[in-house]
Design a protein around this motif. Structure first.
Motif, PDB file in Angstrom:
ATOM      1  N   ARG A   1      58.303  70.185  -7.118  1.00  0.00           N
ATOM      2  CA  ARG A   1      59.402  69.916  -6.185  1.00  0.00           C
ATOM      3  C   ARG A   1      60.684  69.727  -6.982  1.00  0.00           C
ATOM      4  O   ARG A   1      60.642  69.324  -8.133  1.00  0.00           O
ATOM      5  CB  ARG A   1      59.130  68.637  -5.387  1.00  0.00           C
ATOM      6  N   GLY A   2      61.803  69.954  -6.325  1.00  0.00           N
ATOM      7  CA  GLY A   2      63.089  69.659  -6.947  1.00  0.00           C
ATOM      8  C   GLY A   2      64.141  70.708  -6.649  1.00  0.00           C
ATOM      9  O   GLY A   2      63.839  71.899  -6.579  1.00  0.00           O
ATOM     10  N   ASN A   3      65.365  70.248  -6.454  1.00  0.00           N
ATOM     11  CA  ASN A   3      66.517  71.115  -6.282  1.00  0.00           C
ATOM     12  C   ASN A   3      67.478  70.902  -7.445  1.00  0.00           C
ATOM     13  O   ASN A   3      67.369  69.915  -8.177  1.00  0.00           O
ATOM     14  CB  ASN A   3      67.223  70.827  -4.953  1.00  0.00           C
ATOM     15  N   GLN A   4      68.452  71.795  -7.576  1.00  0.00           N
ATOM     16  CA  GLN A   4      69.375  71.739  -8.708  1.00  0.00           C
ATOM     17  C   GLN A   4      70.153  70.435  -8.783  1.00  0.00           C
ATOM     18  O   GLN A   4      70.560  70.026  -9.860  1.00  0.00           O
ATOM     19  CB  GLN A   4      70.351  72.911  -8.650  1.00  0.00           C
ATOM     20  N   SER A   5      70.349  69.768  -7.670  1.00  0.00           N
ATOM     21  CA  SER A   5      71.133  68.532  -7.656  1.00  0.00           C
ATOM     22  C   SER A   5      70.320  67.296  -8.035  1.00  0.00           C
ATOM     23  O   SER A   5      70.887  66.203  -8.151  1.00  0.00           O
ATOM     24  CB  SER A   5      71.737  68.326  -6.267  1.00  0.00           C
ATOM     25  N   ALA A   6      69.015  67.421  -8.245  1.00  0.00           N
ATOM     26  CA  ALA A   6      68.171  66.255  -8.552  1.00  0.00           C
ATOM     27  C   ALA A   6      68.665  65.554  -9.810  1.00  0.00           C
ATOM     28  O   ALA A   6      68.994  66.198 -10.802  1.00  0.00           O
ATOM     29  CB  ALA A   6      66.718  66.687  -8.709  1.00  0.00           C
ATOM     30  N   LYS A   7      68.698  64.232  -9.739  1.00  0.00           N
ATOM     31  CA  LYS A   7      69.139  63.421 -10.883  1.00  0.00           C
ATOM     32  C   LYS A   7      67.970  62.784 -11.619  1.00  0.00           C
ATOM     33  O   LYS A   7      68.099  62.354 -12.762  1.00  0.00           O
ATOM     34  CB  LYS A   7      70.088  62.330 -10.397  1.00  0.00           C
ATOM     35  N   ILE A   8      66.819  62.684 -10.943  1.00  0.00           N
ATOM     36  CA  ILE A   8      65.637  62.046 -11.513  1.00  0.00           C
ATOM     37  C   ILE A   8      64.521  63.083 -11.600  1.00  0.00           C
ATOM     38  O   ILE A   8      64.272  63.816 -10.642  1.00  0.00           O
ATOM     39  CB  ILE A   8      65.185  60.858 -10.647  1.00  0.00           C
ATOM     40  N   LEU A   9      63.861  63.125 -12.744  1.00  0.00           N
ATOM     41  CA  LEU A   9      62.713  63.997 -12.927  1.00  0.00           C
ATOM     42  C   LEU A   9      61.476  63.134 -13.144  1.00  0.00           C
ATOM     43  O   LEU A   9      61.449  62.304 -14.055  1.00  0.00           O
ATOM     44  CB  LEU A   9      62.907  64.911 -14.134  1.00  0.00           C
ATOM     45  N   VAL A  10      60.470  63.311 -12.293  1.00  0.00           N
ATOM     46  CA  VAL A  10      59.179  62.663 -12.473  1.00  0.00           C
ATOM     47  C   VAL A  10      58.283  63.685 -13.169  1.00  0.00           C
ATOM     48  O   VAL A  10      57.930  64.711 -12.593  1.00  0.00           O
ATOM     49  CB  VAL A  10      58.565  62.224 -11.127  1.00  0.00           C
ATOM     50  N   ALA A  11      57.975  63.406 -14.430  1.00  0.00           N
ATOM     51  CA  ALA A  11      57.161  64.307 -15.242  1.00  0.00           C
ATOM     52  C   ALA A  11      55.774  63.702 -15.382  1.00  0.00           C
ATOM     53  O   ALA A  11      55.552  62.822 -16.209  1.00  0.00           O
ATOM     54  CB  ALA A  11      57.806  64.508 -16.609  1.00  0.00           C
ATOM     55  N   GLY A  12      54.855  64.151 -14.546  1.00  0.00           N
ATOM     56  CA  GLY A  12      53.510  63.606 -14.538  1.00  0.00           C
ATOM     57  C   GLY A  12      52.532  64.473 -15.294  1.00  0.00           C
ATOM     58  O   GLY A  12      52.908  65.324 -16.109  1.00  0.00           O
ATOM     59  N   GLN A  13      51.239  64.275 -15.010  1.00  0.00           N
ATOM     60  CA  GLN A  13      50.172  64.974 -15.713  1.00  0.00           C
ATOM     61  C   GLN A  13      49.802  66.261 -14.971  1.00  0.00           C
ATOM     62  O   GLN A  13      50.151  67.340 -15.385  1.00  0.00           O
ATOM     63  CB  GLN A  13      48.948  64.059 -15.809  1.00  0.00           C
ATOM     64  N   ALA A  14      49.053  66.113 -13.864  1.00  0.00           N
ATOM     65  CA  ALA A  14      48.620  67.238 -13.035  1.00  0.00           C
ATOM     66  C   ALA A  14      48.195  66.677 -11.688  1.00  0.00           C
ATOM     67  O   ALA A  14      47.823  65.499 -11.596  1.00  0.00           O
ATOM     68  CB  ALA A  14      47.452  67.976 -13.697  1.00  0.00           C
ATOM     69  N   PRO A  15      48.246  67.479 -10.647  1.00  0.00           N
ATOM     70  CA  PRO A  15      47.840  66.986  -9.330  1.00  0.00           C
ATOM     71  C   PRO A  15      46.382  66.545  -9.307  1.00  0.00           C
ATOM     72  O   PRO A  15      45.537  67.137  -9.979  1.00  0.00           O
ATOM     73  CB  PRO A  15      48.031  68.208  -8.418  1.00  0.00           C
ATOM     74  N   GLY A  16      46.102  65.510  -8.523  1.00  0.00           N
ATOM     75  CA  GLY A  16      44.729  65.113  -8.249  1.00  0.00           C
ATOM     76  C   GLY A  16      44.195  65.914  -7.075  1.00  0.00           C
ATOM     77  O   GLY A  16      44.897  66.757  -6.502  1.00  0.00           O
ATOM     78  N   ILE A  17      42.975  65.633  -6.698  1.00  0.00           N
ATOM     79  CA  ILE A  17      42.330  66.421  -5.647  1.00  0.00           C
ATOM     80  C   ILE A  17      43.030  66.259  -4.291  1.00  0.00           C
ATOM     81  O   ILE A  17      43.189  67.221  -3.549  1.00  0.00           O
ATOM     82  CB  ILE A  17      40.819  66.097  -5.558  1.00  0.00           C
ATOM     83  N   LYS A  18      43.504  65.042  -3.983  1.00  0.00           N
ATOM     84  CA  LYS A  18      44.196  64.834  -2.709  1.00  0.00           C
ATOM     85  C   LYS A  18      45.514  65.598  -2.680  1.00  0.00           C
ATOM     86  O   LYS A  18      45.881  66.192  -1.657  1.00  0.00           O
ATOM     87  CB  LYS A  18      44.427  63.338  -2.468  1.00  0.00           C
ATOM     88  N   VAL A  19      46.216  65.589  -3.807  1.00  0.00           N
ATOM     89  CA  VAL A  19      47.469  66.342  -3.890  1.00  0.00           C
ATOM     90  C   VAL A  19      47.182  67.844  -3.759  1.00  0.00           C
ATOM     91  O   VAL A  19      47.906  68.568  -3.081  1.00  0.00           O
ATOM     92  CB  VAL A  19      48.211  66.012  -5.203  1.00  0.00           C
ATOM     93  N   HIS A  20      46.121  68.299  -4.373  1.00  0.00           N
ATOM     94  CA  HIS A  20      45.747  69.722  -4.257  1.00  0.00           C
ATOM     95  C   HIS A  20      45.546  70.096  -2.791  1.00  0.00           C
ATOM     96  O   HIS A  20      46.002  71.145  -2.348  1.00  0.00           O
ATOM     97  CB  HIS A  20      44.464  69.996  -5.048  1.00  0.00           C
ATOM     98  N   LYS A  21      44.880  69.232  -2.052  1.00  0.00           N
ATOM     99  CA  LYS A  21      44.571  69.549  -0.652  1.00  0.00           C
ATOM    100  C   LYS A  21      45.795  69.501   0.254  1.00  0.00           C
ATOM    101  O   LYS A  21      45.878  70.223   1.239  1.00  0.00           O
ATOM    102  CB  LYS A  21      43.498  68.590  -0.125  1.00  0.00           C
TER     103      LYS A  21
END
Length: 195
Positions: free
Chosen positions: A30-50
Motif C-alpha cells: 500500500r502507499g501513495n506518493q504523498s505518504a510520509k510514513i513507511l511501515v517496513a515489515g516482514q511478510a504478510p501472515g495467513i490472515k493478511v493473505h486471505k
C-alpha cells in the motif's frame, strides 16, 4: 495513472515465486506518493493473505496502538505506505512464519521506494527489514538495534515485531514502552497532522 500506480499494479500481478508459496501469490502493498510514513515489515501472515489487508490481525492492532493512530489513519495510503520485505505469505515453519522470500527485494524494492519521495519516517519491523533498511548500521541483535533507536531517529525507528509471540520480549524490555513508544507516537502524530 502515475508511475507508482503502474508499478503497484505490476507488483500485484507478480507471480515470480508462486511455485514456492503454499497459498499462491497475493502481493500485498500500500502507499501513495504523498505518504510520509513507511511501515517496513516482514511478510504478510495467513490472515493478511486471505484479506489482502496488511496488518489486519493481532499484530496490526498492537502496531496501531504503538503508533497512536486508528485504522482510518493507518490505512490512508496518502499518509502511510506499507511495504513489507516479502509481499506474499511465505508459509509456516517450525517456529512461526517462514522468512520473507528474497525475490521481492531483488525485483521491486529499489524502484518502489524511489517512487515514495515524501517518506520522512521509516518504521523498520523485525530483523529482515532492519537488515535491508539499516544496511550495516544494525547492532549485534534485534534487541540491541531497537535499544539504539536514537542513533537512527528521526528518519528510521527499528521496532520488534508487534506479534503476540513477542509478549515475553516486551516484558523483558520495559524500556521499549517507556522510552521508544512515546517518541514514536509524537513523531507519527506530527507527520499525520501536517497538511
Amino acid at each position: 495513472m502515475n508511475e507508482l500506480e503502474r508499478l503497484k499494479q505490476e507488483i500485484r500481478r507478480c507471480s515470480l515465486c508462486e511455485p514456492e508459496l503454499p497459498l499462491g501469490a497475493n502481493p500485498v502493498i500500500r502507499g501513495n506518493q504523498s505518504a510520509k510514513i513507511l511501515v517496513a515489515g516482514q511478510a504478510p501472515g495467513i490472515k493478511v493473505h486471505k484479506t489482502s489487508i496488511p496488518f489486519n490481525d493481532a499484530s496490526g492492532v498492537r502496531l496501531r496502538q504503538w503508533l497512536g493512530i486508528n485504522e482510518t489513519v493507518f490505512y490512508d495510503e496518502d499518509q502511510v505506505a506499507i511495504v513489507p520485505m516479502g509481499f506474499c505469505y511465505p508459509g509456516t515453519g517450525k517456529s512461526g512464519d517462514l522468512p520473507p522470500r528474497a525475490e521481492c527485494v531483488k525485483t521491486w524494492h529499489r524502484q518502489l521506494l524511489a517512487l515514495l519521495p515524501d517518506i520522512e519516517l521509516i518504521l523498520v519491523i523485525g530483523q529482515y527489514a532492519q537488515n535491508y533498511h539499516l544496511k550495516n548500521r544494525q547492532k549485534k541483535n534485534l534487541t540491541e538495534t531497537v535499544r539504539a533507536w536514537q542513533e537512527y531517529a528521526p528518519g528510521i525507528i527499528p521496532l520488534p515485531h508487534p506479534s503476540p509471540r513477542n509478549n515475553i520480549w516486551l516484558r523483558r524490555n520495559p524500556w521499549f514502552e517507556q522510552q521508544v513508544l512515546p517518541y514514536i507516537r509524537g513523531r507519527v502524530n506530527e507527520l499525520v497532522s501536517r497538511p
